[in-house]
Motif scaffolding. Structure first.
Motif, PDB file in Angstrom:
ATOM      1  N   CYS A  40      66.543  72.068  72.740  1.00  0.00           N
ATOM      2  CA  CYS A  40      66.401  72.801  71.486  1.00  0.00           C
ATOM      3  C   CYS A  40      65.249  73.583  71.560  1.00  0.00           C
ATOM      4  N   VAL A  41      65.271  74.782  71.708  1.00  0.00           N
ATOM      5  CA  VAL A  41      64.414  75.926  71.811  1.00  0.00           C
ATOM      6  C   VAL A  41      64.367  76.999  70.827  1.00  0.00           C
ATOM      7  N   LEU A  42      63.204  77.042  70.031  1.00  0.00           N
ATOM      8  CA  LEU A  42      62.888  77.486  68.895  1.00  0.00           C
ATOM      9  C   LEU A  42      62.577  79.077  69.199  1.00  0.00           C
ATOM     10  N   SER A  43      61.937  79.371  70.181  1.00  0.00           N
ATOM     11  CA  SER A  43      61.393  80.721  70.506  1.00  0.00           C
ATOM     12  C   SER A  43      61.002  80.736  72.042  1.00  0.00           C
ATOM     13  N   GLY A  44      60.383  81.771  72.411  1.00  0.00           N
ATOM     14  CA  GLY A  44      60.002  82.047  73.944  1.00  0.00           C
ATOM     15  C   GLY A  44      60.869  82.540  74.958  1.00  0.00           C
ATOM     16  N   PRO A  45      60.331  82.414  76.183  1.00  0.00           N
ATOM     17  CA  PRO A  45      61.375  82.632  77.409  1.00  0.00           C
ATOM     18  C   PRO A  45      62.327  81.748  77.704  1.00  0.00           C
ATOM     19  N   LEU A  46      62.183  80.460  77.071  1.00  0.00           N
ATOM     20  CA  LEU A  46      63.212  79.437  77.577  1.00  0.00           C
ATOM     21  C   LEU A  46      64.498  79.638  76.841  1.00  0.00           C
ATOM     22  N   VAL A  47      64.416  80.423  75.699  1.00  0.00           N
ATOM     23  CA  VAL A  47      65.679  80.492  74.702  1.00  0.00           C
ATOM     24  C   VAL A  47      66.899  80.753  75.749  1.00  0.00           C
ATOM     25  N   TYR A 115      53.920  76.724  74.204  1.00  0.00           N
ATOM     26  CA  TYR A 115      53.549  77.937  74.740  1.00  0.00           C
ATOM     27  C   TYR A 115      52.160  78.237  74.618  1.00  0.00           C
ATOM     28  N   LYS A 116      51.330  77.183  74.213  1.00  0.00           N
ATOM     29  CA  LYS A 116      49.932  77.219  74.077  1.00  0.00           C
ATOM     30  C   LYS A 116      49.308  75.613  74.432  1.00  0.00           C
TER      31      LYS A 116
END
Length: 391
Positions: A40-47, A115-116
């Motif tokens: 489950c990836v909402l955002s960022g480079p792993l989408v 991511y932070k």
């Protein structure tokens, strides 16, 4: 979406909503890569990422160490500060728990990513631990189910091979048996025999006939189990004619034991049956009743049409005796192949195949066979044949 994916996806979605992070993964660690069967990836480079090289895996450390890995800032942890997934992809917080297979070995991880930098609370860690346990339990359960299905398939194949070998062996019994019977006949034809020799020859001939009957029954049972209805040679027959043929084979037994053998047939139905086999079924039941009924006892054969609510009419064949009966703990076993209630009871020529033969033949015709009995008072065997298989 498959059932498997949807179950794990619900867990990764639950991690996202509960922990307030953008990424949750089920990761399977292989030798040169890690794959994500659920993510489950909402955002960022792993989408959209479904796998990464093992060089970009933090989950690999979880598997190698077989321990949870909770990192608030991956840039400051010695295991991850140089990992490309940190320096290139920007994964700055990680919390993962190992997934354990049925052998107790780690093979992947359930992880949460940010991511932070993220300070994982004790509550966050406990939630992840419980979700990882859910994933582990489900994977182990499915693995066990797959093994059970494979074992069942292997067992089923083994049973088919066993049945095939048994059928071949039963057919092979015919050759030496026929040779033996011919040899016995030849002895009587080609030379004089004294009274003792004649008695032994007659005994051998009777035993040969008994064995031949056993082989025939085993072959019939095996063929019906293998081919079902296709093993039958169906033709039209009246219920009354089936009864008459069975009585021709058994009336002498009743006379010899001074058994009162009576019969009634109120059915005018025509059936499509394997004539010889149904006659043998009925004759088996009658002869059994005579064998296990003391002299001066009674055996009654009844045939009638019966109609059941919401069902088609059936023809019911009943054999009732006043014999020794059957104990209740044996009633449920007597139709098993080779089963004998008492190997020493009244008759020495019981093979334990007759009732198994009856059950196989009746059921191949689409009917049912049953027994009710009261020990010391007699037994009631009956079988039904549906008119739906008739003319």
């Amino acid at each position: 979406m498959s059932t498997e994916a949807s179950f794990f996806d619900r867990l990764t979605s639950l991690a996202i909503s509960t922990l307030g992070i953008p990424v949750a993964l089920v990761s399977i660690v292989e030798q040169d890569r890690q794959v994500f069967p659920s993510r489950c990836v909402l955002s960022g480079p792993l989408v959209g990422v479904q796998e990464t090289p093992i060089s970009h895996s933090i989950c690999a450390h979880v598997v190698r160490l077989d321990t949870p890995l909770i990192i608030n800032d991956t840039r400051e942890h010695p295991l991850t500060l140089d990992n490309p997934v940190v320096t290139e992809v920007g994964v700055l917080a990680y919390a993962g728990f190992p997934l354990i297979n049925e052998l107790g070995l780690p093979f992947g991880a359930f992880c949460a990513i940010d991511y932070k930098p993220h300070v994982w609370s004790a509550s966050d860690v406990e939630i992840l631990r419980m979700l990882a346990l859910q994933v582990t339990s489900e994977i182990q359960l499915r693995s066990a189910l797959n093994r059970a299905q494979e074992d069942y398939a292997a067992l089923n194949e083994l049973e088919k091979n066993r049945a095939k070998i048994n059928r071949a062996n039963r057919h092979d019994l015919r050759t030496p048996l026929n040779s033996m019977m011919l040899s016995l006949q030849a002895i009587e034809q080609f030379g004089e025999v004294n009274e003792d020799q004649k008695e032994y020859l007659e005994m051998a001939h009777r035993n040969g006939l008994l064995i031949a009957g056993m082989v025939d029954q085993m072959l019939d049972i095996g063929n019906v189990h293998h081919l079902g209805k296709a093993a039958l040679h169906l033709r039209p027959a009246k219920a009354a004619d089936l009864l008459s043929a069975a009585l021709d084979q058994t009336v002498i037994l009743a006379l010899q034991k001074k058994i009162e053998l009576t019969h009634t047939c109120s059915s005018e139905s025509w059936l499509s049956v394997d004539h010889d086999k149904i006659v043998r079924v009925l004759a088996n039941l009658i002869s059994n009743a005579i064998k296990f009924t003391p002299a001066q006892g009674r055996v009654t054969v009844q045939i009638q049409d019966v109609a059941k609510p919401h069902a088609s009419t059936q023809v019911r064949f009943s054999v009732v005796d006043s014999g020794i009966g059957i104990r209740q703990d044996h009633v449920g076993l007597i139709f098993n192949e080779g089963y004998r209630v008492n190997p020493d009871a009244l008759t020495k020529d019981s093979t334990g195949l007759g009732l198994a033969f009856c059950k196989a033949i009746v059921e191949a015709h689409g009917g049912q066979i049953e027994v009710s009995s009261e020990f010391g008072r007699g037994s009631h065997f009956h079988f039904t044949l549906p008119l739906s298989v008739g003319i």
